[in-house]
Design a protein around this motif. Structure first.
Motif, PDB file in Angstrom:
ATOM      1  N   ALA A   1     -37.379-111.854  17.422  1.00 60.62           N
ATOM      2  CA  ALA A   1     -37.834-111.958  18.910  1.00 60.62           C
ATOM      3  C   ALA A   1     -37.725-110.750  19.723  1.00 60.62           C
ATOM      4  N   GLU A   2     -36.764-109.786  19.663  1.00 60.99           N
ATOM      5  CA  GLU A   2     -36.554-108.539  20.066  1.00 60.99           C
ATOM      6  C   GLU A   2     -37.836-107.673  19.810  1.00 60.99           C
ATOM      7  N   ILE A   3     -38.021-107.668  18.612  1.00 65.49           N
ATOM      8  CA  ILE A   3     -39.251-106.776  18.341  1.00 65.49           C
ATOM      9  C   ILE A   3     -40.603-107.296  18.783  1.00 65.49           C
ATOM     10  N   VAL A   4     -40.908-108.828  18.909  1.00 61.50           N
ATOM     11  CA  VAL A   4     -42.062-109.289  19.554  1.00 61.50           C
ATOM     12  C   VAL A   4     -41.966-108.829  20.945  1.00 61.50           C
ATOM     13  N   GLU A   5     -40.918-109.141  21.486  1.00 65.50           N
ATOM     14  CA  GLU A   5     -40.964-108.523  23.060  1.00 65.50           C
ATOM     15  C   GLU A   5     -41.448-107.349  23.371  1.00 65.50           C
ATOM     16  N   ARG A   6     -40.539-106.450  22.218  1.00 68.83           N
ATOM     17  CA  ARG A   6     -41.000-104.956  22.665  1.00 68.83           C
ATOM     18  C   ARG A   6     -42.697-104.723  22.432  1.00 68.83           C
ATOM     19  N   LEU A   7     -43.263-105.414  21.343  1.00 64.85           N
ATOM     20  CA  LEU A   7     -44.804-105.302  21.104  1.00 64.85           C
ATOM     21  C   LEU A   7     -45.536-105.545  22.494  1.00 64.85           C
ATOM     22  N   MET A   8     -44.819-106.655  23.011  1.00 64.94           N
ATOM     23  CA  MET A   8     -45.859-107.454  24.040  1.00 64.94           C
ATOM     24  C   MET A   8     -45.553-106.514  25.315  1.00 64.94           C
TER      25      MET A   8
ATOM     26  N   PHE B   1     -40.967-113.578  12.605  1.00 67.08           N
ATOM     27  CA  PHE B   1     -41.884-113.007  13.298  1.00 67.08           C
ATOM     28  C   PHE B   1     -43.091-113.855  13.353  1.00 67.08           C
ATOM     29  N   LEU B   2     -43.524-114.268  12.357  1.00 65.44           N
ATOM     30  CA  LEU B   2     -44.959-114.964  12.633  1.00 65.44           C
ATOM     31  C   LEU B   2     -44.868-116.254  13.445  1.00 65.44           C
ATOM     32  N   LYS B   3     -43.537-116.785  13.480  1.00 61.50           N
ATOM     33  CA  LYS B   3     -43.225-118.011  14.377  1.00 61.50           C
ATOM     34  C   LYS B   3     -43.433-117.501  15.773  1.00 61.50           C
ATOM     35  N   ARG B   4     -43.321-116.455  15.892  1.00 62.71           N
ATOM     36  CA  ARG B   4     -43.199-115.960  17.603  1.00 62.71           C
ATOM     37  C   ARG B   4     -44.885-115.040  17.609  1.00 62.71           C
TER      38      ARG B   4
ATOM     39  N   LYS C   1     -39.834 -98.095  24.101  1.00 58.35           N
ATOM     40  CA  LYS C   1     -39.297 -98.373  22.871  1.00 58.35           C
ATOM     41  C   LYS C   1     -40.057 -98.917  21.901  1.00 58.35           C
ATOM     42  N   LEU C   2     -41.475 -98.761  22.095  1.00 62.61           N
ATOM     43  CA  LEU C   2     -42.329 -99.305  21.130  1.00 62.61           C
ATOM     44  C   LEU C   2     -42.087 -98.814  19.944  1.00 62.61           C
ATOM     45  N   GLY C   3     -42.067 -97.494  19.982  1.00 61.06           N
ATOM     46  CA  GLY C   3     -41.737 -96.602  18.792  1.00 61.06           C
ATOM     47  C   GLY C   3     -40.812 -97.005  17.865  1.00 61.06           C
ATOM     48  N   LEU C   4     -39.571 -97.333  18.423  1.00 62.10           N
ATOM     49  CA  LEU C   4     -38.647 -97.614  17.959  1.00 62.10           C
ATOM     50  C   LEU C   4     -38.753 -99.040  17.334  1.00 62.10           C
ATOM     51  N   ALA C   5     -39.322 -99.940  18.057  1.00 55.73           N
ATOM     52  CA  ALA C   5     -39.463-101.358  17.458  1.00 55.73           C
ATOM     53  C   ALA C   5     -40.369-101.256  16.243  1.00 55.73           C
ATOM     54  N   LEU C   6     -41.520-100.446  16.513  1.00 56.67           N
ATOM     55  CA  LEU C   6     -42.349-100.251  15.274  1.00 56.67           C
ATOM     56  C   LEU C   6     -41.787 -99.771  14.086  1.00 56.67           C
ATOM     57  N   THR C   7     -40.841 -98.649  14.265  1.00 57.26           N
ATOM     58  CA  THR C   7     -40.340 -98.295  13.105  1.00 57.26           C
ATOM     59  C   THR C   7     -39.265 -99.385  12.178  1.00 57.26           C
ATOM     60  N   ALA C   8     -38.743-100.155  13.186  1.00 58.43           N
ATOM     61  CA  ALA C   8     -37.758-101.173  12.431  1.00 58.43           C
ATOM     62  C   ALA C   8     -38.645-102.196  11.985  1.00 58.43           C
TER      63      ALA C   8
ATOM     64  N   GLY D   1     -46.048-112.922  16.170  1.00 55.02           N
ATOM     65  CA  GLY D   1     -45.781-111.615  16.007  1.00 55.02           C
ATOM     66  C   GLY D   1     -47.174-110.906  15.483  1.00 55.02           C
ATOM     67  N   LEU D   2     -47.788-111.619  14.645  1.00 52.23           N
ATOM     68  CA  LEU D   2     -49.140-111.003  14.042  1.00 52.23           C
ATOM     69  C   LEU D   2     -49.919-110.861  15.071  1.00 52.23           C
ATOM     70  N   GLY D   3     -50.395-111.586  16.103  1.00 51.68           N
ATOM     71  CA  GLY D   3     -51.012-111.204  17.314  1.00 51.68           C
ATOM     72  C   GLY D   3     -50.739-110.229  17.978  1.00 51.68           C
ATOM     73  N   GLU D   4     -49.366-110.165  18.281  1.00 54.24           N
ATOM     74  CA  GLU D   4     -49.007-108.773  18.970  1.00 54.24           C
ATOM     75  C   GLU D   4     -49.243-107.674  18.093  1.00 54.24           C
ATOM     76  N   LEU D   5     -48.930-107.742  16.954  1.00 53.65           N
ATOM     77  CA  LEU D   5     -49.181-106.512  15.891  1.00 53.65           C
ATOM     78  C   LEU D   5     -50.506-106.001  16.309  1.00 53.65           C
ATOM     79  N   ILE D   6     -51.545-106.844  16.038  1.00 52.76           N
ATOM     80  CA  ILE D   6     -52.848-106.641  16.015  1.00 52.76           C
ATOM     81  C   ILE D   6     -53.114-105.971  17.462  1.00 52.76           C
ATOM     82  N   SER D   7     -52.593-106.435  18.417  1.00 48.90           N
ATOM     83  CA  SER D   7     -52.889-105.856  19.402  1.00 48.90           C
ATOM     84  C   SER D   7     -52.485-104.730  19.693  1.00 48.90           C
ATOM     85  N   VAL D   8     -51.336-104.086  19.163  1.00 49.77           N
ATOM     86  CA  VAL D   8     -50.728-102.772  19.166  1.00 49.77           C
ATOM     87  C   VAL D   8     -51.903-102.004  18.418  1.00 49.77           C
TER      88      VAL D   8
END
Length: 770
Positions: free
Chosen positions: A113-120, A146-149, A125-132, A151-158
């Motif tokens: 949840a925290e990482i998806v929020e950072r991606l959005m 991650f997929l439930k939230r 702190k995006l770099g740290l989120a991606l590193t994690a 996260g895949l769509g947000e990762l594609i957006s990044v």
């Protein structure tokens, strides 16, 4: 789940409690049990604890929370090692055995949840989120959260909006996600095109290209044919259909459709094979292999033709001499195997100019480059015969070599169009029997190379060494074809010699391509371009003699005996021809004491012309003061000797007849002290009476006549001259080797013996064409 921790054997604990000491450094808990691991909690405090390896992770976390008096619910926590790997039931025993340092962290659901929020938010702190994310996404529990939230769509957006290191981290996270067998079935064509565009850009960083290449490779391999329903295709007689939600819905066609929109992609990937970064070269090699291994019929020709235009073979050959990592060796061998498959498919694909524009274009180029004057010939009937084919049926003429043969011939022409034109024109200027069928020779060379590299169904290579010459197939073909044409010219061959030239070329191919993974290319060129016909023939004959002791085999001994008889008969016919033609000789006097002089008919003239009659019974002759032209027949030859009276042909028996001896009484003459001429011979009767004493003008005539006269005798087996014996032996050896060439050309093995039973009394069936 993939791991980065130390590997260790599983162990079993002795208790089910977790003992903790705040900042404890003592090696033993109050209970007397030895701690197994250090655990760092969220506030930074590290405790020594003993973890029972038989407990589920959830129970271990619950006991830790109880022991450390943590107020939050145990479900909000998880354990990770110092490398960020999630501790699960599957790997916990290994972590305990390896005494891994553990951290009590947020549960995967909270981290996701925290990482998806950072991606959005795409904040600082995006770099740290991606590193994690690139670490955490490897664990199924985290990936599911991650997929439930979304996260895949947000990762594609990044991925669509970042560049540099952030893009590299995002792509690495996607690469790791694709290692799972679920959750990414929603990737669409737009995403595939974005990856293709990233790879097509030569400005992309190495750390960006690596994961992008791996992603594209994974999508190529995620075809329905590789999925869990692939086995149903054979039973349903149709292509496999992936079930809803399956990630096996992409494959070669889906990726290649997007690759066609970025024409620079393949060029860039091939260029990266020469990258100084060996990992980048490795990834590029893996992508090319994946594309080759999964290419479908729909885009096969287009894709393989594109690779050929980009000269991918040459790039891989360079890698063979410069690679530094073992994985690259494996990739190069995989590429060789894929190219074997490509080559076999080309060889088994019919040439159909009426259906395939590319076939028609290649044929047109070959014909146009020959510059044959179409006004001189009937183009519809004799067109392709002019360059060496047997008929005008192109599909039939290329049936044995397929598209591979067509491309080999086209490359041969393109290599040096002026040379091709010159060769065609040169052959057309010769009598038809002396012309080398150039196109047919090209086909044979293609077939020889296919045989040498074992390009058989299903087009798979088991080679464990590099084969750079195979990857230079067209160049080797051109060299070998030039060799064939040169041998044809140097040997003065005619159409009947074509199979022997093929066998000669096969021998040279074997020599030139030996130790393929060691020899430099210039030595191959020398072997094909500088070898002389005589040297090649001599070596080939030696090979035939040495190979598997073939000459010592019983069938070979039988063959040699039979050929010796045939050679002797051939020489006999040649000698008979000489006797039937007739020749001039010097008259002579016998000097051997064994010859009776009582009835010697002393010649009065120095020269004698002798000729055998057609019935082989009489030797007609005439004596003369000088040599003159003797007409055919026997009108000019009034005298004759009955050959039935001749019992022996004695040699080295006479001295020249001279004017100074003309009036000598031969009956009273003692044995002459003069040496007999080595070119002399006498026809002796049963009583050793000389019927004729002659001296030949040269050694060849002496051998022809002495042996010819001996062969006329009833036994017919005596050969007087070493010259004739050597001649028969030479003919026998030549005949034997020619037969071996014929057998070799027909791929007939001469057996060394029979496993059961007695050998047949007659081996003629092995050599029915003798």
């Amino acid at each position: 789940m993939a791991t980065n921790g130390e590997a260790a054997p599983k162990t079993a604990g002795t208790s089910s409690q977790a003992a903790a000491q705040g900042n404890g450094t003592t090696p033993q808990s109050k209970s007397g049990l030895v701690p197994t691991n250090n655990v760092t909690i969220k506030d930074g405090m590290t405790v020594r604890t003993r973890i029972e390896p038989t407990l589920p992770v959830d129970d271990v976390i619950r006991q830790l929370c109880v022991s450390l008096q943590i107020q939050e619910r145990p479900t909000m926590f998880a354990l990770r090692d110092e490398n960020g790997e999630l501790v699960t039931n599957d790997n916990m025993r290994k972590k305990i055995k390896g005494k891994a340092n553990l951290r009590l962290v947020n549960a995967p659901a909270i981290e996701a949840a925290e990482i998806v929020e950072r991606l959005m938010s795409k904040d600082a702190k995006l770099g740290l989120a991606l590193t994690a994310l690139r670490k955490y996404i490897k664990a199924k529990q985290f990936a599911d959260e991650f997929l439930k939230r979304d996260g895949l769509g947000e990762l594609i957006s990044v991925i669509n909006s970042t560049h540099g290191n952030q893009l590299a981290y995002a792509l690495t996270a996607m690469q790791n996600l694709l290692e799972l067998d679920h959750g990414w079935d929603s990737l669409d064509d737009a995403f595939i095109l974005k990856i293709v565009q990233i790879l097509s850009s030569k400005q992309s960083l190495i750390n960006v290209c690596r994961p992008a290449t791996a992603i594209l490779k994974k999508l190529v391999e995620a075809s329905p044919a590789c999925g869990p329903t692939a086995h149903l295709a054979s039973s349903s007689r149709g292509p496999p259909v992936p079930p809803p939600g399956s990630v096996y819905r992409y494959g070669f066609d889906a990726v290649f459709e997007q690759m066609r929109k970025e024409t620079r992609l393949l060029e860039t990937v091939v260029d990266r094979l020469g990258s100084a970064d060996t990992t980048m070269a490795l990834y590029s090699m893996m992508l090319i292999n994946s594309l080759l291994a999964n290419a479908t019929d729909t885009h096969w020709d287009e894709f393989t033709s594109a690779l050929e235009r980009l000269n991918v073979r040459k790039a891989v050959i360079r890698l063979m001499s410069s690679h530094t990592i073992e994985d690259l060796t494996s990739c190069i061998l995989d590429f060789q195997a894929n190219m074997m498959r490509v080559t076999y498919r080309m060889k088994s694909t019919l040439v159909e100019p009426d259906l395939e524009d590319s076939h028609a274009a290649a044929l047109k180029y070959i014909w146009t480059s020959s510059k044959v004057d179409e006004e001189v010939i009937n183009v519809d009937i004799y067109k392709w015969r002019k360059i060496g084919l047997d008929s005008e049926d192109i599909t039939q003429e290329f049936r044995e070599v397929g598209v591979l043969g067509l491309q080999c011939l086209r490359h041969f022409v393109a290599k040096d169009p002026d040379y091709w034109t010159k060769v065609v024109q040169e052959q057309l200027s010769r009598p038809e029997e002396r012309r080398c069928p150039i196109a047919k020779a090209s086909h044979e060379v293609t077939d020889l190379l296919s045989e040498h590299w074992a390009i058989y169904a299903p087009g798979y290579s088991t080679s464990t060494t590099f084969q750079p010459f195979f990857l230079n197939f067209y160049r080797v073909h051109a060299l070998a074809t030039q060799f064939f044409l040169r041998m044809w010219n140097e040997s003065g061959a005619s159409r009947g010699d074509f199979p022997r030239l093929v066998a000669l070329t096969r021998s040279q191919v074997k020599v030139a391509l030996r130790r393929e993974n060691e020899r430099p290319w210039h030595e191959v060129e020398q072997d094909f371009l500088e070898s002389e016909y005589r040297a090649v023939r001599d070596r080939q004959m030696q090979e035939l003699e040495m190979e598997d002791d073939i000459m010592a085999k019983v069938p070979m001994r039988n063959l040699r005996a039979k050929l010796y008889k045939e050679s002797a008969e051939f020489v006999r016919q040649q000698r008979m021809h000489c006797l039937l033609e007739g020749a001039w000789f010097m008259n002579a006097m016998p000097v051997m004491s064994g010859i009776s002089r009582e009835t010697i008919r002393r010649p009065t003239l120095p020269w004698r012309f002798m000729r055998l009659d057609n019935g082989l019974k009489y030797l007609h002759y005439v004596d003369s003061q000088v040599k003159f032209y003797v007409r055919k027949g026997f009108e000019d030859l009034p005298d004759r000797i009955d050959l039935s009276m001749v019992s022996e042909i004695a040699t080295g028996t006479c001295v020249p007849y001279g004017n100074q001896l003309r009036d000598v009484d031969m009956a009273a003459m003692p044995t002459s002290p003069l040496a007999a001429s080595p070119l002399s011979f006498s026809l002796l009767s049963a009583g050793s009476t000389s019927l004729a004493d002659q001296i030949a003008t040269d050694l060849d005539r002496w051998a022809d006549w002495t042996d010819g006269l001996n062969m006329l005798r009833k036994d017919g087996a005596h050969v007087a001259s070493r010259e004739t014996e050597s001649f028969i032996q030479a003919l026998t050896e030549i005949g034997l080797k020619i037969k071996l060439l014929d057998l070799t050309g027909e791929k007939v093995d001469i057996p060394s013996g029979l496993v059961m039973g007695n050998p047949p009394t007659n081996c003629d069936f092995f050599f029915s064409d003798l």
